[in-house]
Scaffold this motif. Structure first.
Motif, PDB file in Angstrom:
ATOM      1  N   ARG A 174       1.074   8.542   0.602  1.00  9.19           N
ATOM      2  CA  ARG A 174      -0.174   9.594   0.510  1.00  9.19           C
ATOM      3  C   ARG A 174      -0.721  10.624  -0.337  1.00  9.19           C
ATOM      4  N   ARG A 175      -0.005  10.510  -1.225  1.00 11.48           N
ATOM      5  CA  ARG A 175      -0.401  11.500  -3.052  1.00 11.48           C
ATOM      6  C   ARG A 175      -1.918  11.366  -2.506  1.00 11.48           C
ATOM      7  N   ALA A 202      -5.525  11.805  -5.480  1.00 12.11           N
ATOM      8  CA  ALA A 202      -5.820  11.641  -6.429  1.00 12.11           C
ATOM      9  C   ALA A 202      -5.653  12.566  -7.455  1.00 12.11           C
ATOM     10  N   MET A 223       0.826  -1.138   0.632  1.00 14.40           N
ATOM     11  CA  MET A 223      -0.345  -0.114   0.300  1.00 14.40           C
ATOM     12  C   MET A 223       0.560   0.937  -0.250  1.00 14.40           C
ATOM     13  N   ARG A 237       2.763   1.934  -3.559  1.00 11.02           N
ATOM     14  CA  ARG A 237       1.600   1.797  -4.698  1.00 11.02           C
ATOM     15  C   ARG A 237       0.809   3.669  -4.189  1.00 11.02           C
ATOM     16  N   PHE A 238      -0.040   3.348  -3.508  1.00 10.39           N
ATOM     17  CA  PHE A 238      -0.106   4.914  -3.131  1.00 10.39           C
ATOM     18  C   PHE A 238       0.439   6.120  -2.024  1.00 10.39           C
ATOM     19  N   SER A 252      -8.724   6.812  -3.333  1.00  8.83           N
ATOM     20  CA  SER A 252      -9.612   6.507  -4.688  1.00  8.83           C
ATOM     21  C   SER A 252      -9.433   5.106  -5.462  1.00  8.83           C
ATOM     22  N   TYR A 253      -8.362   4.416  -4.834  1.00 10.48           N
ATOM     23  CA  TYR A 253      -8.164   3.115  -5.572  1.00 10.48           C
ATOM     24  C   TYR A 253      -9.281   1.764  -4.832  1.00 10.48           C
ATOM     25  N   ARG A 294      -7.617  11.578  -1.373  1.00 10.29           N
ATOM     26  CA  ARG A 294      -5.972  10.544  -1.518  1.00 10.29           C
ATOM     27  C   ARG A 294      -6.107   9.289  -2.726  1.00 10.29           C
ATOM     28  N   ASP A 295      -5.045   8.995  -2.957  1.00 10.84           N
ATOM     29  CA  ASP A 295      -4.995   8.124  -4.235  1.00 10.84           C
ATOM     30  C   ASP A 295      -5.202   7.051  -3.589  1.00 10.84           C
ATOM     31  N   VAL A 296      -5.029   6.621  -2.074  1.00 16.92           N
ATOM     32  CA  VAL A 296      -5.890   5.442  -1.830  1.00 16.92           C
ATOM     33  C   VAL A 296      -7.240   4.967  -1.417  1.00 16.92           C
TER      34      VAL A 296
END
Length: 403
Positions: free
Chosen positions: A236-237, A239, A230, A233-234, A263-264, A259-261
């Protein structure tokens, strides 16, 4: 690849809880040709289906994606030019086998929560009945990952004389309390959704409990990935701008990044609710939570004592859902009964879903074990073991973990 997708009626079926339904419909697929002793039963994981391989055949339906297409097929680890592969959708699911969303023939309405509670043992007995109808009395091997691995272990427990080899990947004899807790929260997300309506939400005039099911699935995704994966891949980016929030947020939340996470998780949950039934999720998670290999026996070793075949346990170092330590405990239970046993530990950061997404690590040990048992070159090592002999009775395991 020669594939046959069928639905079979098993007639009246009694579940472990003692309740019956007048007709159990079971969806299954077979791959390859049966020659009398080459049958391999593949047990699917929690939200899988009988559609284990052959991408592109169900693009326009709600059938689960060919979830092990990188392992099952011609020339692959479970080679359908050599083996007759069978995969059966579990009772309680929503991919062709009777479950809560199915029509009760006695009422003409969906069962909903009137469908009997299901257990892993019910899955095993339904599979045995399908094999009987197909004229398959004996299995060369039964293979499964995650709760499918529990299902495979249940075969060894219930039908030890019907199986030559068992492969349990990323599985355990039972869930630990942390996983039980998270599954309990996931079910609460569904049952507290106003649209769940006590499980009676079927029909065009009723909304499905999509928000509750989506949240339950998001919890599942967090369980299936490791902390390291995690982060890689993600991080603290935030989205990217084209991603919109899938769930409403409080006004203050608009000040902070999506956050990107997040969004995923939202994206995958949104796709999932389009193909799965909320009541089935409740039923299947309870079946998994309830499973205990030692139930009815004094120990796990006692439960598998009648099995005289060979066993391969496979685990992944980054999997905290079913840990390497739990797989080693299983291996020790088999060894206590003098079963030829291998525990293959894969050094992987991915997490629980590694058995689905890392075919280059999963395939070779499975292929060699199916062909040669624990003596397969990718299954066992040839170094001295703790017992002092030079035989390959233990698979490659990390000595730092188990010695």
């Amino acid at each position: 690849m020669d594939v046959d997708h069928q639905t079979l009626s098993l007639g009246e079926f009694e579940f472990a809880c003692g309740e019956t339904i007048p007709e159990l419909e079971v969806a299954y697929e077979t791959y390859g040709e049966f020659d009398g002793d080459n049958a391999v039963l593949v047990c699917h994981a929690l939200t899988g289906s009988a559609h284990v391989a052959g991408r592109g055949r169900f693009e326009d339906s709600d059938q689960a994606f060919a979830w092990w297409d990188n392992i099952v097929g011609p020339g692959k680890a479970i080679d359908t030019t050599e083996y007759y592969v069978i995969c059966v959708n579990d009772p309680g699911s929503c991919y062709g086998t009777s479950g809560p969303a199915s029509t009760n023939p006695e009422t003409g309405e969906p069962y909903g929560t009137a469908f009997p509670p299901v257990t892993v043992g019910d899955w095993t007995e339904a599979q045995r009945a399908v094999l009987d109808e197909l004229g398959v009395p004996h299995l060369h091997a039964v293979v499964g990952g995650s709760v499918g691995g529990m299902n495979a272990l249940d075969w060894v427990k219930r039908h030890p004389d019907h199986v030559e080899r068992v492969v349990a990947i990323a599985a355990a004899a039972r869930l630990d309390s942390q996983c039980l807790a998270l599954d309990g929260i996931a079910r609460r997300a569904i049952t507290t959704d106003d649209d769940w309506n006590g499980g009676d939400y079927y029909g065009d005039d009723r909304p499905d409990p999509d928000d509750g099911l989506a949240l339950a699935r998001e919890l599942g995704h967090v369980m299936y990935l490791s902390k390291a994966t995690m982060e890689q891949r993600f991080g603290r980016r935030a989205a990217t701008r084209e991603y919109e929030r899938a769930f409403p947020t409080d006004p203050a939340g608009r000040f902070f990044p999506y956050r990107d996470v997040e969004s995923y998780l939202d994206h995958n949950a949104t796709k999932f609710v389009d193909r799965f039934d909320a009541n089935s999720y409740l039923y299947l998670t309870r079946a998994m939570d309830n499973y205990d290999l030692s139930s009815g026996f004094e120990s796990d070793a006692d439960a598998v004592a009648a099995f005289d075949g060979e066993a391969l346990l496979m685990s992944f170092t980054g999997d905290w859902h079913f840990t390497t330590a739990q797989s080693e405990e299983l291996a020790e239970s088999f060894r206590e009964t003098d079963t030829a046993t291998a525990h293959h530990v894969v050094d992987s950061d991915y997490g629980h879903d590694a058995f689905l997404v890392e075919p280059d690590r999963v395939g070779p040990p499975v292929a060699d074990f199916l062909a040669d048992g624990v003596g397969g070159s990718a299954v066992s090592d040839t170094t001295d073991d703790d017992d002092g002999d030079d035989g390959p009775d233990h698979a490659p395991v990390h000595t730092s973990l188990f010695s």
